[in-house]
Design a protein around this motif. Structure first.
Motif, short mmCIF file in Angstrom:
data_model
loop_
_atom_site.label_atom_id
_atom_site.label_comp_id
_atom_site.label_asym_id
_atom_site.label_seq_id
_atom_site.Cartn_x
_atom_site.Cartn_y
_atom_site.Cartn_z
N ARG A 143 0.71 -1.54 0.20
CA ARG A 143 0.26 -0.46 -0.09
C ARG A 143 0.97 0.81 -0.22
O ARG A 143 0.95 2.12 -1.12
CB ARG A 143 -0.34 -0.07 1.43
CG ARG A 143 -2.24 -1.18 0.98
CD ARG A 143 -3.25 -0.75 2.63
NE ARG A 143 -4.00 0.04 1.93
CZ ARG A 143 -5.35 0.71 1.73
NH1 ARG A 143 -5.48 -0.24 0.08
NH2 ARG A 143 -5.70 1.82 1.38
N SER A 144 2.32 1.10 0.54
CA SER A 144 2.85 2.35 0.82
C SER A 144 2.88 2.80 -0.60
O SER A 144 3.22 3.98 -1.11
CB SER A 144 4.40 2.27 1.23
OG SER A 144 4.96 0.76 0.73
N GLY A 162 -6.48 2.30 -2.65
CA GLY A 162 -6.06 3.03 -1.82
C GLY A 162 -6.48 4.98 -2.05
O GLY A 162 -7.07 5.21 -3.30
N PRO A 163 -5.19 5.44 -1.64
CA PRO A 163 -5.37 6.85 -2.35
C PRO A 163 -4.99 7.28 -3.70
O PRO A 163 -5.19 8.25 -4.22
CB PRO A 163 -4.63 7.28 -1.42
CG PRO A 163 -3.55 6.86 -0.87
CD PRO A 163 -4.30 5.02 -0.94
N TYR A 172 1.37 2.51 -3.07
CA TYR A 172 0.29 3.51 -3.93
C TYR A 172 -0.19 5.23 -2.94
O TYR A 172 -0.54 6.49 -3.45
CB TYR A 172 -1.23 2.76 -3.89
CG TYR A 172 -1.00 1.26 -5.51
CD1 TYR A 172 -1.29 1.17 -6.24
CD2 TYR A 172 -0.82 0.26 -4.18
CE1 TYR A 172 -0.75 0.29 -6.92
CE2 TYR A 172 -0.51 -1.21 -4.65
CZ TYR A 172 -0.42 -0.88 -6.29
OH TYR A 172 -0.79 -2.38 -6.86
N GLU A 173 0.51 4.73 -1.74
CA GLU A 173 0.36 6.28 -1.60
C GLU A 173 1.41 7.22 -1.57
O GLU A 173 1.44 8.79 -1.84
CB GLU A 173 0.68 6.16 0.45
CG GLU A 173 -0.60 5.30 0.88
CD GLU A 173 -0.03 4.10 2.54
OE1 GLU A 173 1.55 4.95 2.32
OE2 GLU A 173 -0.80 3.85 3.04
N GLU A 180 0.93 10.63 -3.17
CA GLU A 180 1.50 11.98 -3.08
C GLU A 180 2.32 12.58 -4.16
O GLU A 180 2.73 13.60 -3.67
CB GLU A 180 2.68 11.44 -1.77
CG GLU A 180 2.43 11.19 -0.46
CD GLU A 180 3.38 10.53 0.01
OE1 GLU A 180 4.47 9.85 -0.03
OE2 GLU A 180 2.96 10.31 1.29
#
Length: 860
Positions: free
Chosen positions: A203-204, A477-478, A206-207, A211
């Protein structure tokens, strides 16, 4: 309990159901709790129908409406225990079939299922419910379905209906399901996709993507949220799961890359085979969609999901109602073990992963592999899916309603992209598949997307659909992103002369940020032939001029196979090796081609792992009962001659099934295959007549009786050969073929290009050039280019085939005065300072050097 109430899953072993009918079918012994499915949930179903009615009565176009409907088709499980169900059933839209005879049939496991077991008997609870009809769709919201997850197989479902023509009970499957653990002829699985995305360990990744998008300057998106565009990778490694994975499954690839990551983090040395897997920015998997399945017409014994005859849904002759008795049923489950190179798809189920590629039968297995790539220590490795939506195998006729298909073509069936509902469903199918976490897509056979336009009265390419495939927005995710897009398009393939006519630029001119397979990596390249690169010179020049948006190289799943179809009489380059397997390996894992591709030419380089590993490869499938004998007769001779020596054939670990049929020696098998090919031609593939022609060349064991050769024996032979061929193609059986120096050289090439990203752009003009030095027996490529026409520079000299030739750098580059620095030379090539200063350099076939000037000025 009212129809609107929800009954939770019981965590206890004892059954707490208040319904006596369910109590009799849910004993205390089962590991898993019993289901509760009585009818539609009235309120949520009414809301769903109101949503659909509002869309239907809106002013949107038919396609726009269909795309909204498509988002709710299939089974959508929610954490509150409700599942939204939607089917597009135009074949059931009339009033001929009574609504009571169209039922959603659900099978929920009452005990644990071992995904690795080849065959098992499992108790299920079966229940049926009638969905609500609205136009061509059937909708409903039901409770009590169990969602599958990483460890458990959930409820299975399909529609059952009574055929008004035959009074037989038929099945309608869900083409958009996320999971088919027992193949596309079995029920689909309800799956917790939201939970899968929450469980993923990358998930990091996609975070960080979100960003990065947030840090970009704001642009006018017409009020729509911003979408991240995945940038192009620097290079691609093409893999076929079943033959690139040590255990044949995606889980094996995950373990492989996890071990590579461990070694890279620790700075440990890699084996030559492992070296061939690092230094890549992206991995492209050959298609992982469900493929054709073995359908011999032998009845339920061949099915992966088979109920006892007494448990099958049937017709009540008195009431003419489907009998789908609720309660416990026993189902024999067989693990799907299809073997296919990936391109024989049925379209149905393409949102899911072929269960034959999943050791666990769980979609999470694919996400775990993606996570391993995205978290690789040297930097994220992107994943590219190879999507096949331009054609379908004939089995699609059995699985899809008639609206999906237009009729036969050379592959099987044409897909009807012009039907707006089909178009919408296919795009939604793609969106769901890519939303497992892929960064890019390679669209197979763009030239196959065509239709007859009645206005122009001619066949036209469906470029708007191909563009729409690249416009789909993915979301995890985001992050919201559009995948990086590669088109394979050889139009006007298959028209005569297509190789010379095709521009390979039709689609990149429509989508400037996309890439297209270029002419040097397309299907029919055969670099084992003498003079091949001299004949390709025009295409090489095109590559230098405008190849920056071409995927390039020479080896892929199709070119390597084409190499095995070359006739020895066509003029093989003998300097590539003393045997055909050596010639083939050196043709597709070639230092000079590598230097041209990575060290000098523009575009996006791609390597096929079988070429780097010098492992066998071909077209195999063990699922073809009708044409299996014919395919083997066409594929096997070239596969054996070009990729195996008689000594290698004797390896006790290879071709075990064929050897059990008596083909202990290479030549015995070759004689039989020759006779088989002749029999096919003489009988026009009449299997009954072919039997007699092949009988005399079937081996007989010493002191034994001649085998009974009949049609069944021929089909068994073909299947066994295909399965042996598949096993022989696994790269990990051939790690001894990998040459350490060559593996190190190939990695150095990848690193060389990564350090010079400007090489991906077209030659800038001015001093930039690539020249040809050719004689009747030798071809040399040499050239010079600068970054943006100035600054850093690279020079290439590559012997592309033929007799040795001596060259002098001042003669090749007379307008440059330079102290040359040798940055990379092919294995075995030793260059002295005197030779760099202008002394003669003898070059042999496939040798190459990449140079940089230490000091350079242009001679006036």
């Amino acid at each position: 309990m009212s129809s609107g109430a929800r009954h939770p899953w019981h965590p206890e072993a004892a059954c707490l159901c208040s319904d006596p009918a369910l109590q009799t079918t849910c004993p205390k012994a089962p590991v898993l709790p019993c289901p509760w499915l009585r009818s539609l949930e009235a309120g949520p179903t009414a809301e769903l129908l109101a949503w659909a009615a509002a869309i239907e009565t809106s002013d949107a176009t038919t396609l726009e409406k269909a795309r909204q409907f498509a988002t709710r088709l299939g089974a959508h499980w929610q954490p509150d225990g409700l599942t939204t169900i939607g089917f597009w059933t135009p074949e059931l839209a009339g009033d001929v079939i009574q609504p009571r005879n169209i039922l959603l049939e659900v099978f929920t496991p009452l005990e644990s299922i071992d995904p690795r077991s080849p065959e098992q008997m499992v108790r299920f609870h079966r229940q049926a419910v009638q969905l609500e009809k609205q136009g061509d769709y059937r909708w409903g919201v039901v409770s009590g379905l169990r969602a599958g997850d990483a460890n458990t197989i959930g409820s299975l479902y399909w529609l059952r209906y009574l055929s008004p023509d035959t009074n037989a009970v038929r099945v309608v499957g869900d083409p958009l399901a996320a999971s088919y653990p027992f193949g596309v002829y079995a029920p689909a699985e309800v799956y917790d996709l939201e939970g899968l995305q929450q469980r993923r360990a990358d998930r990091s990744y996609y975070e960080a993507m979100a960003e990065e998008l947030a840090a970009l300057p704001l642009e006018d998106h017409g009020g729509a949220p911003s979408v991240y565009g995945i940038p192009a990778p620097g290079n691609i490694l093409q893999l076929h799961v079943r033959t690139a994975s040590p255990n044949g499954y995606i889980s094996g690839l995950t373990a492989l890359f996890r071990e590579l990551a461990r070694k890279v983090r620790a700075g440990m040395p890699l084996t030559p085979a492992e070296t061939n897997l690092v230094g890549y920015d992206a991995v492209q998997l050959l298609p992982i969609e469900p493929s054709v399945e073995a359908r011999a017409g032998a009845g339920d014994d061949e099915e992966a999901f088979s109920l006892r005859a007494d448990d099958e849904s049937s017709l009540d002759p008195e009431t003419e109602v489907i009998l789908s008795t609720p309660g416990r049923v026993r189902v024999r489950l067989r693990r799907p073990e299809m073997q296919n190179w990936g391109y024989d798809v049925v379209i149905f189920g393409s949102a899911a992963t072929n269960p034959a590629l999943l050791e666990t039968l769980r979609p999470d297995e694919l996400v775990e592999f993606i996570t391993e790539l995205h978290t690789f220590p040297s930097g994220p490795i992107r994943l590219i899916y190879d999507l096949v939506y331009g054609h379908a195998d004939n089995q699609a006729i059995d699985l899809l309603n008639g609206r999906y298909l237009k009729g036969p073509n050379m592959y099987g069936q044409d897909v009807n992209h012009q039907n707006p509902v089909v178009r919408a469903i296919l795009l939604e199918m793609q969106r769901r598949k890519v939303n497992t976490g892929a960064d890019g897509i390679r669209i197979d056979g763009g030239q196959d997307f065509k239709y007859f336009n009645p206005l122009s009265e001619r066949v036209e390419y469906d470029d708007p659909y191909l563009m729409a495939m690249g416009d789909l927005v993915q979301e995890i995710g985001p992050a919201r992103w559009r995948p990086f897009v590669i088109y394979e398009d050889g139009r006007p393939w298959p028209s005569e002369g297509w190789e010379e006519i095709s521009t390979y630029r039709d689609l990149v001119e429509l989508r400037s940020e996309a890439y297209q397979w270029g002419p040097l990596i397309f299907a029919h390249n055969t670099p084992a032939l003498q003079g091949f690169w001299a004949r390709k010179w025009r295409r090489v020049c095109e590559k230098m001029q405008f190849g920056s948006r071409w995927v390039t190289g020479c080896g892929n799943h199709d070119t390597l196979r084409r190499g095995t179809q070359v006739l020895v009489s066509e003029g093989i380059n003998p300097r590539l090796g003393s045997t055909l397997p050596e010639v083939l390996a050196n043709a597709y894992d070639n230092p000079a081609i590598g230097a041209l591709t990575y060290g000098f030419a523009p575009g996006l380089p791609m390597d096929f792992i079988h070429c780097l590993m010098r492992a066998p490869w071909g077209f195999f499938r063990n699922t073809d009962d009708r044409y299996g004998v014919k395919v083997v007769a066409e594929e096997a001779p070239g596969f054996l001659d070009w990729q195996f020596s008689p000594e290698q054939y004797r390896d006790p670990g290879l071709f075990q099934a064929i050897k059990q049929l008596g083909f202990k020696e290479f030549e015995t098998l070759r004689r039989f295959l020759a006779a088989l090919g002749e029999a096919i031609e003489a009988t026009d593939y009449d299997l009954e007549r072919m039997v007699a022609a092949c009988q005399s060349v079937v081996p007989i064991e010493a002191g034994g009786d001649a085998p009974v050769v009949d049609v069944a024996w021929l089909k068994a032979f073909a299947r066994r050969f295909m399965e042996d061929m598949h096993e022989a193609c696994n790269i990990w059986r051939h790690v001894d073929r990998v040459e350490p120096e060559q593996a190190d050289y190939n990695l150095a090439l990848r690193q060389f290009r990564r350090a010079r990203p400007w090489l991906s752009e077209n030659l800038a003009g001015g001093d930039d050039r690539l020249d040809l030095l050719t004689t009747p027996t030798t071809t040399i490529f040499y050239g010079w280019r600068r970054a943006g026409g100035e600054g850093a520079a690279v020079a290439l000299v590559a012997h592309m085939g033929g007799e040795p030739m001596a060259i002098r750098l001042p003669e090749l580059f007379p307008d440059q005065t330079a102290r040359w620095s040798l940055r990379l030379g092919s294995p075995g090539l030793k260059i002295s300072d005197a030779q760099l200063a202008g002394a003669s350099i003898p070059l042999e076939d496939s040798q190459a050097l990449l140079l940089e000037p230490l000091e350079a000025t242009r001679v006036p």
